[in-house]
Design an enzyme around this catalytic site. Structure first.
Site, PDB file in Angstrom:
ATOM      1  N   ASP A  64       0.844  -1.187   0.000  1.00  0.00           N
ATOM      2  CA  ASP A  64       0.000   0.000   0.000  1.00  0.00           C
ATOM      3  C   ASP A  64       0.884   1.242   0.000  1.00  0.00           C
ATOM      4  OD1 ASP A  64      -2.444   1.191  -0.164  1.00  0.00           O
ATOM      5  OD2 ASP A  64      -2.819   1.187   1.985  1.00  0.00           O
ATOM      6  N   TYR A 102       1.111   5.701  -0.619  1.00  0.00           N
ATOM      7  CA  TYR A 102       0.661   6.889   0.127  1.00  0.00           C
ATOM      8  C   TYR A 102       0.798   8.058  -0.829  1.00  0.00           C
ATOM      9  CZ  TYR A 102       0.573   9.443   4.721  1.00  0.00           C
ATOM     10  OH  TYR A 102       0.275  10.200   5.821  1.00  0.00           O
ATOM     11  N   HIS A 142      -3.884  13.974   1.088  1.00  0.00           N
ATOM     12  CA  HIS A 142      -4.171  13.091   2.220  1.00  0.00           C
ATOM     13  C   HIS A 142      -3.035  13.158   3.246  1.00  0.00           C
ATOM     14  CE1 HIS A 142      -5.367   9.563   4.531  1.00  0.00           C
ATOM     15  NE2 HIS A 142      -4.212   8.973   4.264  1.00  0.00           N
ATOM     16  N   GLU A 175     -10.796   3.908   3.464  1.00  0.00           N
ATOM     17  CA  GLU A 175      -9.837   4.706   2.695  1.00  0.00           C
ATOM     18  C   GLU A 175     -10.086   4.452   1.209  1.00  0.00           C
ATOM     19  OE1 GLU A 175      -5.779   4.035   4.057  1.00  0.00           O
ATOM     20  OE2 GLU A 175      -6.050   5.596   5.586  1.00  0.00           O
ATOM     21  N   GLU A 216      -9.142   4.149  -2.370  1.00  0.00           N
ATOM     22  CA  GLU A 216      -7.885   3.908  -3.076  1.00  0.00           C
ATOM     23  C   GLU A 216      -8.119   3.289  -4.456  1.00  0.00           C
ATOM     24  OE1 GLU A 216      -4.671   2.110  -1.032  1.00  0.00           O
ATOM     25  OE2 GLU A 216      -5.275   2.844   0.948  1.00  0.00           O
ATOM     26  N   ASP A 229      -9.301   0.378   1.798  1.00  0.00           N
ATOM     27  CA  ASP A 229      -8.360  -0.049   2.831  1.00  0.00           C
ATOM     28  C   ASP A 229      -8.951   0.314   4.194  1.00  0.00           C
ATOM     29  OD1 ASP A 229      -5.971  -0.891   4.018  1.00  0.00           O
ATOM     30  OD2 ASP A 229      -5.117   1.128   3.899  1.00  0.00           O
ATOM     31  N   ARG A 232      -8.611   3.482  13.286  1.00  0.00           N
ATOM     32  CA  ARG A 232      -7.676   4.566  13.623  1.00  0.00           C
ATOM     33  C   ARG A 232      -7.153   4.476  15.047  1.00  0.00           C
ATOM     34  NH1 ARG A 232      -6.361   5.920   8.613  1.00  0.00           N
ATOM     35  NH2 ARG A 232      -8.186   6.491   7.392  1.00  0.00           N
ATOM     36  N   GLN A 264      -4.614   1.616  15.220  1.00  0.00           N
ATOM     37  CA  GLN A 264      -3.428   2.052  14.472  1.00  0.00           C
ATOM     38  C   GLN A 264      -2.602   3.077  15.255  1.00  0.00           C
ATOM     39  OE1 GLN A 264      -4.527   3.593  10.604  1.00  0.00           O
ATOM     40  NE2 GLN A 264      -2.454   4.278  10.117  1.00  0.00           N
ATOM     41  N   LYS A 324      -5.070  -2.231  10.230  1.00  0.00           N
ATOM     42  CA  LYS A 324      -5.370  -2.303   8.790  1.00  0.00           C
ATOM     43  C   LYS A 324      -5.684  -3.717   8.310  1.00  0.00           C
ATOM     44  CE  LYS A 324      -3.894   1.937   7.318  1.00  0.00           C
ATOM     45  NZ  LYS A 324      -4.635   2.821   6.411  1.00  0.00           N
ATOM     46  N   THR A 340      -9.564  -5.729   3.669  1.00  0.00           N
ATOM     47  CA  THR A 340      -9.347  -4.828   2.542  1.00  0.00           C
ATOM     48  C   THR A 340     -10.277  -5.333   1.451  1.00  0.00           C
ATOM     49  OG1 THR A 340      -7.012  -4.623   3.136  1.00  0.00           O
ATOM     50  CG2 THR A 340      -7.624  -3.914   0.918  1.00  0.00           C
ATOM     51  N   THR A 372      -4.832   6.431   0.134  1.00  0.00           N
ATOM     52  CA  THR A 372      -6.049   7.236   0.115  1.00  0.00           C
ATOM     53  C   THR A 372      -5.929   8.389  -0.874  1.00  0.00           C
ATOM     54  OG1 THR A 372      -6.207   6.747   2.445  1.00  0.00           O
ATOM     55  CG2 THR A 372      -7.661   8.463   1.612  1.00  0.00           C
ATOM     56  N   GLU A 378     -10.385  12.423   7.760  1.00  0.00           N
ATOM     57  CA  GLU A 378     -10.206  13.769   7.222  1.00  0.00           C
ATOM     58  C   GLU A 378     -11.518  14.548   7.222  1.00  0.00           C
ATOM     59  OE1 GLU A 378      -7.563  13.458   3.447  1.00  0.00           O
ATOM     60  OE2 GLU A 378      -8.012  11.408   4.058  1.00  0.00           O
TER      61      GLU A 378
END
Lengths: 443, 443
Positions: free
Chosen positions: A141, A143, A148, A216, A218, A250, A254, A257, A270, A274, A376, A390
């Site tokens: 994955d 970024y 983001h 997320e 993606e 994804d 939070r 994590q 995570k 998925t 994301t 967000e």
């Protein structure tokens, strides 16, 4: 680079494929593996056309891909694409998918002589069940959305939201392959170690269900022909290693994590689920929507191994992305899903070719069927945020839904739907379909 | 819990298995997949006995595992263990390996009536080539040595060497499956983005070969019977999900890792190569070396989902670990490898059962053949450091080798060998063998 399969004038004898609103016109021809819903049939490869699926295994059996009819390359490719996973087809490289696409385009267009051969091999999409289309050896994955990265950075490190490596390194990490599931999954809310907010006075973690469950938005990228261990893929050949694209959610916890991720990165926050969309849209089908990859001139320009004229002139893809939410209450009252945000993959700070070149520059071997997530995809404006983290500013500004409900994070029974498509005046719409998933209760 | 296969009095008709120094007495019976070196035979399962391998496929063909002879459970297990990968055997669970071990123990001991059946099925270990023994779906690397975490933390964060989550969370991350190779690999020195030390005046990264290439001394744990997505494995059943152990070298490029790892963890600094030893030693064979898992009383005690009487009484394994180095110059001059360090797996801050329970507590599904790395196993004393990063204090105190060479990190041509074994007065030595690998030049 446009070949005849992109000709916007093409029409199919399957009338639903000629609807300007379809995701799957004859110019698209994406691949999936499917079977009839509720059956115990073997999964096999199929191609979307309008609201139908061409069953590749059945068409092959009917002789539609005989060497005499379509030539040896397309015949071999059809054989590989008929299997329960598409790894062999992906591993056969771009030439194989180009050859099969051409044969499919000829067979499905209005003036095709194969109509009587192929018509019995159609299955309605609404009568099909899908499987993850490849044996995914490794899932990485990335970024790639700077919007983001900035938005998340502002929430947690307001002093220096963007880390110093971001504009140099296509940041990525290894995700979990085993828990990748096809669209439609309902999964249990994950439990894990969670530390209560400092204000609560608690100072030790407890085991409990995640209270900050998120999605997320993606784009997924399947690897086609990979590389040997120790042999990097140069940027000039990087797209030859790509089979096609899907949508990817994804799912992220939070709170789990936040407590676990130092110093080795996300793990249980995570790897509980998925989800991916069933249809893989090839780079060939996306050809009309390639756009320049640009970077602000004041930003560092990419190192040579990540740079090429091709990346600059057509490295990005103009692909619209949306997230929709339907809560349990909305479903109960027949309220349609509500659009949470919309973004576009063209804003990615790193292109697909750059991801492939970077991933292999140290000799790491990519294999057919491996999946790369884009990370994301958020737009620069608040309405373009690709996660609830967000949108709700980490829960500080709960979202108000049209039916009066509010959301800081996902609640049990929430269904999240992501959609992706390309469209432009003068070109035919090319859709990726959708990926959906539903949050079950905690165990 | 000791069954007859551990009886220290047992002797084999294969005399090399009775040597007190062998890693593979009749009490061990580890599994690998192999073929004759230089041949193009199919890989198949084998069992180490002294300096020989019992070819399970050949023994099966010879009738040594007929149901009449060994019973249905061992017969089925032998069939699964004969294949080119051991996933099916691993997936059959502890009962299968217990049954097959019993049949093998009976067939290989001095008074066996099967000697004439089995003798033609032996292949000398020094005539064999090995393959990675399972299709590794996912590879997870943990961080279970607090001495390693502290030593690394002191180098990079002297103010707070140990992060606040360390004593609560068995920290782990997903590694790369595709680049896991069997012992004996020679791999190219990886290239990547590297930022020169601040003293050089450089402020931007360059692409170049890693100058801080390192090894990491780890124990590998193969998953046997896994769990379904959404169904955590309780701590009481966690060891039932474990097939056995190997040695693992998690090669690391410290300079690549340092620049890339924030915020999502190690990626290209790790995924260019991971090597494993060929033989998997089952938990059954390690039974005599189980020891209490302890934690300083002043430390936080594990949350309930990570705690059990069984973990406390026998959660750890008394397994000696060593790292040896042979440089190119040493090899040229016939100088034997030099021992860099020695450690013991019993010092791990988290037990294997805790890793399994933690990994699945959020519903993440483990699958047969998945590999868990223990993380670098360092002892509390400097001579017990499991990486060169620690031994040389990040290059500040280069190691002086007996032949006059020095090392801050690995040089081209260096061979690193790791060994692991259990021994104790009154018990039979149980060895894991070794994992070796050699650093080639940069590309």
């Amino acid at each position: 680079m446009l070949d005849q399969t992109h000709d916007p004038q093409l029409r199919s004898w399957i009338t639903s494929a000629n609807d300007p609103a379809t995701d799957y016109p004859i110019q698209n021809l994406p691949f999936a593996v499917f079977r009839r819903a509720g059956s115990r049939e073997a999964f096999r490869g199929g191609v979307a056309i309008g609201d139908q699926i061409l069953d590749l295994a059945a068409a092959r059996k009917a002789g539609a891909f005989s060497r005499a009819l379509v030539g040896p390359a397309a015949s071999r490719a059809a054989s590989a694409a008929s299997k329960p996973t598409l790894n062999d087809f992906m591993g056969a490289g771009r030439a194989a998918s180009v050859a099969l696409r051409r044969a499919l385009s000829l067979g499905l267009r209005s003036d095709s002589e194969s109509q009587s051969l192929l018509a019995p091999c159609l299955v309605a999409q609404n009568a099909a069940a899908y499987a993850v289309p490849a044996r995914i050896g490794d899932y990485t994955d990335f970024y790639t959305s700077i919007h983001h990265a900035l938005a998340v950075g502002r929430l947690f490190r307001p002093d220096h939201p963007l880390l110093p490596n971001y504009k140099w390194v296509p940041i990525g990490y290894h995700g979990r392959s085993s828990s990748i599931a096809i669209s439609g999954l309902e999964f249990a809310r994950p439990s894990g170690q969670i530390v209560a907010p400092a204000a609560s006075g608690a100072s030790t973690p407890v085991l409990g269900p995640s209270a900050r469950l998120d999605y997320e938005l993606e784009v997924g990228v399947y690897v086609g022909q990979g590389n040997e261990l120790g042999s990097p893929i140069p940027i000039a050949h990087a797209e030859d290693a790509v089979f096609g694209l899907c949508l990817l959610n994804d799912w992220s916890a939070r709170d789990i994590q936040a407590w676990e991720y130092q110093p080795l990165g996300p793990f249980l926050g995570k790897n509980f689920a998925t989800t991916v969309s069933p249809w893989i849209v090839t780079l060939e089908a996306l050809e009309p929507y390639r756009v320049p990859w640009t970077r602000p001139t004041e930003d560092p320009q990419p190192l040579a191994y990540l740079d090429s004229a091709d990346v600059r002139s057509r490295g990005a893809i103009d692909l619209n992305l949306e997230v929709w939410l339907q809560t349990q209450a909305m479903r109960r009252h027949g309220v349609a899903p509500y659009r949470l945000s919309h973004s576009n993959f063209r804003h990615a700070y790193w292109s697909i070719a750059q991801l492939v070149a970077h991933h292999s520059v140290n000799g790491c071997n990519l294999q057919s069927g491996d999946l790369l997530g884009s990370g994301t995809q958020s737009d620069s404006v608040p309405s373009g945020a690709g996660s609830m983290l967000e949108l709700s500013r980490n829960g500080a500004q709960p979202l108000r839904l049209p039916n009066g409900e509010t959301r800081s994070f996902l609640q049990d029974g929430d269904t999240v739907i992501m959609r992706g498509w390309c469209e432009r005046a003068g070109a035919v719409r090319i859709g990726l379909g959708e990926v959906s998933g539903q949050v079950g209760g905690s165990r």
